[in-house]
Design a protein around this motif. Structure first.
Motif, PDB file in Angstrom:
ATOM      1  N   ASP A  64     -33.413 -46.201 -37.415  1.00  0.00           N
ATOM      2  CA  ASP A  64     -34.563 -46.599 -36.599  1.00  0.00           C
ATOM      3  C   ASP A  64     -35.752 -45.689 -36.844  1.00  0.00           C
ATOM      4  N   ARG A  68     -39.359 -46.981 -38.329  1.00  0.00           N
ATOM      5  CA  ARG A  68     -40.615 -46.770 -37.586  1.00  0.00           C
ATOM      6  C   ARG A  68     -41.634 -46.022 -38.435  1.00  0.00           C
ATOM      7  N   LYS A  72     -45.297 -47.396 -39.463  1.00  0.00           N
ATOM      8  CA  LYS A  72     -46.534 -46.658 -39.165  1.00  0.00           C
ATOM      9  C   LYS A  72     -47.364 -46.491 -40.436  1.00  0.00           C
ATOM     10  N   LEU A  77     -47.171 -50.535 -37.020  1.00  0.00           N
ATOM     11  CA  LEU A  77     -47.126 -49.799 -35.752  1.00  0.00           C
ATOM     12  C   LEU A  77     -48.256 -48.771 -35.754  1.00  0.00           C
TER      13      LEU A  77
END
Length: 249
Positions: A64, A68, A72, A77
């Motif tokens: 995870d 992420r 980004k 994100l």
């Protein structure tokens, strides 16, 4: 290259300890984010991202966290905007030091790095002052106990490696950066365990240090490695093994 080799070994051991404190996680997440921003979020088409993910898995970073960081980088994100810089300088005894920096605030980072150099008998230099002393290469480390030298040599040279060297209990396989993944894959296929595999900057010559200068140089490297904005620190020192060994104790 002996100075680089020993320090690379020390860093490899320290990474496992640092991972427990989160420092290694932080640096790898930054590298994943920047790699994804520069080359896209697909590791199959982005060798830099693939290497960063390999490093993340080596220190047991949760999937995870990796995902992420990629998102980004690609803008899926929101995240901090990081920029990359190269800092160059001199350590004790005129040792060349090359730093790869990833920071969200250059105005904070530069004075902190300058202060670290000054504290341990060095100085931050101008752009281009030492970069010419280093060459970008792929470096694969294989523990000597994990492979027969003749067999290892045959496998990696056939896959496109440039050289194989022995440093204490480690075989060092040198490649062009573009050939690193192919050589790694050939070793994996032959079930030879890789201790470390990365694109790095190898010094073309070394500076021998002893005594106080050697201690100062190692303290400088420790300080730089521990700085959150320093992704990688390279230097061309050659320090006696007994002094290097004391660092890991």
């Amino acid at each position: 290259m002996s100075g680089h080799s020993k320090w690379a070994g020390i860093k490899h051991k320290k990474a496992k300890v640092d991972a427990q404190r989160g420092r290694t996680f932080t640096k790898i997440i930054r590298e994943i984010t920047v790699a994804a921003r520069v080359g896209g979020g697909d590791p199959d088409g982005n060798p830099r991202l693939r290497l960063a993910i390999d490093k993340a898995k080596a220190v047991n970073m949760p999937q995870d966290n990796i995902q992420r960081a990629i998102q980004k980088g690609t803008g899926e994100l929101p995240g901090t905007s990081y920029e990359e810089y190269i800092y160059e300088g001199y350590g004790p005894g005129g040792v060349a030091v090359l730093l790869e920096i990833v920071t969200d605030n250059k105005n904070r980072t530069a004075p902190e790095i300058r202060k670290a150099f000054a504290k341990y008998g060095g100085n931050l230099g101008e752009s281009g002052c030492v970069a010419w002393m280093f060459e970008k290469k792929g470096l694969i480390q294989v523990e000597a106990a994990a492979a027969d030298e003749d067999r290892l040599l045959g496998i990696v040279l056939e896959a496109g490696a440039e050289d194989v060297r022995r440093s204490d209990d480690i075989f060092e396989v040198i490649t062009a950066p573009k050939d690193l993944e192919r050589v790694k894959e050939s070793l994996t296929k032959e079930k030879i365990q890789i201790a470390e595999g990365e694109v790095t900057m190898l010094p073309q010559n070394t500076v021998k240090l002893e005594g106080k200068q050697a201690q100062q140089m190692l303290q400088l490297m420790e300080t730089l490695e521990e700085h959150d904005d320093v992704q990688n620190a390279y230097a061309n020192f050659d320090i006696p093994e007994e002094i290097m060994a004391a660092v890991t104790s």
